[in-house]
Design an enzyme around this catalytic site. Sequence first.
Site, PDB file in Angstrom:
ATOM      1  N   ASP A  97       0.795  -1.233   0.000  1.00  0.00           N
ATOM      2  CA  ASP A  97       0.000   0.000   0.000  1.00  0.00           C
ATOM      3  C   ASP A  97       0.822   1.276   0.000  1.00  0.00           C
ATOM      4  O   ASP A  97       0.336   2.323   0.400  1.00  0.00           O
ATOM      5  CB  ASP A  97      -0.891  -0.014   1.249  1.00  0.00           C
ATOM      6  CG  ASP A  97      -0.080  -0.151   2.531  1.00  0.00           C
ATOM      7  OD1 ASP A  97       1.134   0.070   2.494  1.00  0.00           O
ATOM      8  OD2 ASP A  97      -0.680  -0.482   3.576  1.00  0.00           O
ATOM      9  N   GLU A 119      -0.392  -8.996  -1.194  1.00  0.00           N
ATOM     10  CA  GLU A 119      -1.072  -8.383  -0.031  1.00  0.00           C
ATOM     11  C   GLU A 119      -2.263  -7.527  -0.504  1.00  0.00           C
ATOM     12  O   GLU A 119      -2.462  -6.384  -0.074  1.00  0.00           O
ATOM     13  CB  GLU A 119      -0.123  -7.567   0.847  1.00  0.00           C
ATOM     14  CG  GLU A 119      -0.618  -7.377   2.266  1.00  0.00           C
ATOM     15  CD  GLU A 119       0.313  -6.524   3.126  1.00  0.00           C
ATOM     16  OE1 GLU A 119       0.274  -5.296   3.017  1.00  0.00           O
ATOM     17  OE2 GLU A 119       1.084  -7.106   3.928  1.00  0.00           O
ATOM     18  N   GLU A 133      -2.307   5.228   2.653  1.00  0.00           N
ATOM     19  CA  GLU A 133      -2.188   3.815   2.272  1.00  0.00           C
ATOM     20  C   GLU A 133      -3.518   3.187   1.855  1.00  0.00           C
ATOM     21  O   GLU A 133      -3.549   2.357   0.945  1.00  0.00           O
ATOM     22  CB  GLU A 133      -1.562   3.003   3.421  1.00  0.00           C
ATOM     23  CG  GLU A 133      -0.080   3.280   3.648  1.00  0.00           C
ATOM     24  CD  GLU A 133       0.201   4.530   4.466  1.00  0.00           C
ATOM     25  OE1 GLU A 133      -0.765   5.187   4.918  1.00  0.00           O
ATOM     26  OE2 GLU A 133       1.383   4.864   4.651  1.00  0.00           O
ATOM     27  N   HIS A 209       5.485   5.456  13.114  1.00  0.00           N
ATOM     28  CA  HIS A 209       5.921   6.235  11.949  1.00  0.00           C
ATOM     29  C   HIS A 209       4.773   6.772  11.097  1.00  0.00           C
ATOM     30  O   HIS A 209       4.979   7.567  10.201  1.00  0.00           O
ATOM     31  CB  HIS A 209       6.823   5.379  11.055  1.00  0.00           C
ATOM     32  CG  HIS A 209       6.118   4.271  10.334  1.00  0.00           C
ATOM     33  ND1 HIS A 209       5.444   4.473   9.150  1.00  0.00           N
ATOM     34  CD2 HIS A 209       5.945   2.967  10.630  1.00  0.00           C
ATOM     35  CE1 HIS A 209       4.920   3.329   8.742  1.00  0.00           C
ATOM     36  NE2 HIS A 209       5.201   2.398   9.629  1.00  0.00           N
ATOM     37  N   ARG A 211       1.980   8.588   8.997  1.00  0.00           N
ATOM     38  CA  ARG A 211       1.756  10.007   8.664  1.00  0.00           C
ATOM     39  C   ARG A 211       0.656  10.636   9.513  1.00  0.00           C
ATOM     40  O   ARG A 211       0.773  11.772   9.957  1.00  0.00           O
ATOM     41  CB  ARG A 211       1.364  10.128   7.191  1.00  0.00           C
ATOM     42  CG  ARG A 211       2.523  10.455   6.295  1.00  0.00           C
ATOM     43  CD  ARG A 211       2.078  10.693   4.860  1.00  0.00           C
ATOM     44  NE  ARG A 211       3.061  11.463   4.123  1.00  0.00           N
ATOM     45  CZ  ARG A 211       4.225  10.991   3.716  1.00  0.00           C
ATOM     46  NH1 ARG A 211       4.578   9.754   3.970  1.00  0.00           N
ATOM     47  NH2 ARG A 211       5.080  11.759   3.062  1.00  0.00           N
ATOM     48  N   HIS A 242      12.452   5.263  13.395  1.00  0.00           N
ATOM     49  CA  HIS A 242      12.342   5.383  11.941  1.00  0.00           C
ATOM     50  C   HIS A 242      13.231   6.553  11.500  1.00  0.00           C
ATOM     51  O   HIS A 242      13.419   7.501  12.247  1.00  0.00           O
ATOM     52  CB  HIS A 242      10.867   5.644  11.612  1.00  0.00           C
ATOM     53  CG  HIS A 242      10.500   5.511  10.177  1.00  0.00           C
ATOM     54  ND1 HIS A 242      10.827   6.453   9.235  1.00  0.00           N
ATOM     55  CD2 HIS A 242       9.827   4.550   9.508  1.00  0.00           C
ATOM     56  CE1 HIS A 242      10.368   6.082   8.053  1.00  0.00           C
ATOM     57  NE2 HIS A 242       9.752   4.914   8.191  1.00  0.00           N
TER      58      HIS A 242
END
Length: 376
Positions: A97, A119, A133, A209, A211, A242
């Site tokens: 994604d 996936e 995503e 991590h 967004r 990250h």
Amino acid sequence: MTRTIICVIGTRPEAIKMAPVILTLKKNTAYRTLVLATGQHSDMLDQALSFFDIHADENLHIMKARQTLDHITSRVLVGTGEIYDKEKPDLVLVHGDTTTTLGASMSAFYRKIPVGHVEAGLRSGNLEQPFPEEANRVITDRLATLFFAPTDRAKHNLLSENVAEERIFVTGNTVIDALAWTLRQNRGHAPQKEYSLPEDAPLILMTAHRRESWGEPLKEICKAIKHLLTELPHVYFLIPLHKNPAVRDVIRSCLGKSERVIFTDPLNYPDFVQAMNRSYLILSDSGGVQEEASFLKKPVLIMRNLSERPEAIDEGTGILVGTDKEKIIFETLRLFSNKREYDNLVAGSKSPFGDGTAAEKIEKHIFNFFNPWNIV
Ligand code: UD1
Ligand code: UDP
């Protein structure tokens, strides 16, 4: 006739989750299997690929510090298209994604090259969570030809969007293949040997991590950790940060220094697997970590408001807490205070994400796609 398959990867999780597929396809000489890295991630992608001894045939090196979604989308779209024009693939495989997934699928679609989506079919039902995503997945699944769904539920999501059933293959998630292989290799370093972590100290592993968590939500997570450090004076936190400055700088400055908080750079995959295994509990907003944790029977507090992986929640090892400070504190204290409840939760859970044979299954379905007259 040799078929050319281009496997496109851009970020750390794509490298880890596509590694079993790439290695399986490369064993079959009926295919010319090429690895196209977009370089959406730089060092984090290289770190993951090198553990699996995979070398990209092409790398677009698109990453910039604090890159925008427009930057990634446009560079991936143009860059992958140029490579497809040169290599003339019979199939493009994308994973999951990310914006690499979206751009690489669109440029293949524009050339009428079939896209296999590994996936496929995960859905939260809300285009803004996870962002971007969920949109990347939905659009990729509009464009794909072959759908490798990790679970029955993912297949059901695709069927409800009118994807033809004969194009959907439930394979399990390739992350379980990668994890099982890594466990068999037994090559990682145990965290207590690497850092000043007492042998018997309970450990909470934390990664964040997403967004949609940048800014205030990340600060809430840090406040919860600070509170837990006081409530649980024997517990250590391991926080592999990250590389994104919007994440690492905030977490570091919010949490400050504590001898029971161990910050590291991103861990290489086998070390991270050891760290998951060594943990009592995991706090994470990662998709892949939720899947791995359920295989390792480790409870995860999922720091998201919605999940596109409800299978882990149904099994009980995944607990949705969002980025709500009070919920994170409450669920963590609950799991530490009631050992019997913790043991029951872990003992009763099953891994809903596959048995480590997803890559083999994907290879078989790709063979059938190229050789439809062979299907019995
Ligand atoms: C990306 C994916 C996300 C996936 C995550 C896995 C998108 C929009 N986001 O998010 O779906 O869950 O990867 O980690 O596709 N950076 C480095 N070195 C690296 C990697 C990143 O310095 O090796 C820094 C750069 O400043 C970069 C920033 O991190 O601009 C953000 O990277 P980006 O790929 O845009 O977003 P992620 O949050 O990593
Ligand atoms: N991972 C890793 N090192 C780390 C943190 C995570 O190798 O320091 C692995 C983890 O085991 C999982 C994948 O990276 O397989 C998850 O990546 P990430 O959380 O960045 O992305 P997501 O899964 O949320 O898309």
